[in-house]
Design an enzyme around this catalytic site. Structure first.
Site, PDB file in Angstrom:
ATOM      1  N   HIS A 158      31.328  10.992  80.903  1.00  0.00           N
ATOM      2  CA  HIS A 158      30.299  11.650  81.400  1.00  0.00           C
ATOM      3  C   HIS A 158      30.678  12.353  82.661  1.00  0.00           C
ATOM      4  CE1 HIS A 158      26.845  13.496  79.624  1.00  0.00           C
ATOM      5  NE2 HIS A 158      25.953  12.601  79.872  1.00  0.00           N
TER       6      HIS A 158
ATOM      7  N   ASN B  98      21.126  14.525  84.251  1.00  0.00           N
ATOM      8  CA  ASN B  98      20.123  15.185  83.433  1.00  0.00           C
ATOM      9  C   ASN B  98      19.154  15.989  84.282  1.00  0.00           C
ATOM     10  OD1 ASN B  98      18.705  12.758  84.023  1.00  0.00           O
ATOM     11  ND2 ASN B  98      18.019  12.291  81.907  1.00  0.00           N
TER      12      ASN B  98
ATOM     13  N   ASP C  42      31.731  17.565  80.608  1.00  0.00           N
ATOM     14  CA  ASP C  42      32.348  16.987  79.525  1.00  0.00           C
ATOM     15  C   ASP C  42      31.831  17.544  78.237  1.00  0.00           C
ATOM     16  OD1 ASP C  42      29.894  14.521  78.497  1.00  0.00           O
ATOM     17  OD2 ASP C  42      29.708  15.503  80.310  1.00  0.00           O
TER      18      ASP C  42
ATOM     19  N   ASN D 245      22.677  17.329  78.153  1.00  0.00           N
ATOM     20  CA  ASN D 245      21.457  17.329  78.828  1.00  0.00           C
ATOM     21  C   ASN D 245      21.666  17.659  80.362  1.00  0.00           C
ATOM     22  OD1 ASN D 245      19.850  15.993  76.837  1.00  0.00           O
ATOM     23  ND2 ASN D 245      20.644  14.084  77.650  1.00  0.00           N
TER      24      ASN D 245
END
Length: 188
Positions: free
Chosen positions: A19, A66, A91, A112
């Site tokens: 991530h 997020n 990503d 997100n």
């Protein structure tokens, strides 16, 4: 002036996770160009530089991914940068490791961080550089994206970083449609 944002999660526990590939690409680029050190300001690690005649702000938001949108919005406002001059590196589960894709705008694809940026910008009309991390259908998505790359995957990501350096150089010199034509066909 351009704002280039690498997405990731702050903290040692998230370093080198799938991530955080946006942070990794940003770190590689800044290091390879000897641009100096990131500085902390307004919930972001940032670095301002001039490359190829273009003023550029590099940003790694330091909230959880997020919640990145509010920080991106603040940096755009502070530096008076248009969303037209924003590039977000993130990503992408739908691209295989070793691949990347440039997009002029579009859906968050369930990401997100991108959803939150779209929320705070009020638009999905901003440029993206998506870095493939593949998708393991046999694993929980959260565990997968927060997991570390294998040794073989690290080698592939390092090769992508070299290409991304070239892409970012060209991004600062060319219009985006030319850039997409030049690089997207090489990454299937």
């Amino acid at each position: 002036m351009k704002l280039i944002v690498g997405l990731g999660n702050p903290g040692k526990e998230y370093e080198n996770t799938r991530h955080n590939v946006g942070f990794s690409m940003m770190d590689y680029y800044v290091s390879s160009k000897n641009l100096g050190q990131f500085r902390q300001k307004d919930q972001g690690l940032f670095l301002k530089s001039k490359l190829f005649g273009e003023d550029v702000v590099f940003l790694k938001p330091q909230s959880y991914m997020n919640l990145s949108g509010e920080i991106v919005r603040r940096y755009l406002d502070f530096y008076k940068i248009s969303t037209h001059d924003l590039l977000v590196i993130s990503d992408d589960l739908d691209l295989n490791i070793g691949n990347f894709r440039l997009r002029p705008s579009g859906s968050s694809g369930g990401h997100n961080g991108l959803k939150n940026i779209e929320l705070h910008l009020g638009t999905n009309q901003y440029k993206r550089l998506k870095i493939g991390i593949s998708n393991r259908k046999d694993m929980d998505t959260k565990n997968y994206v927060l997991g570390k790359f294998s040794k073989e995957e690290v080698e592939q990501i390092n090769q992508v970083a070299i290409k991304v350096e070239e892409v970012l150089d060209e991004y600062l010199k060319k219009d985006f449609s030319t850039l997409m034509s030049q690089y997207n066909h090489k990454n299937r």
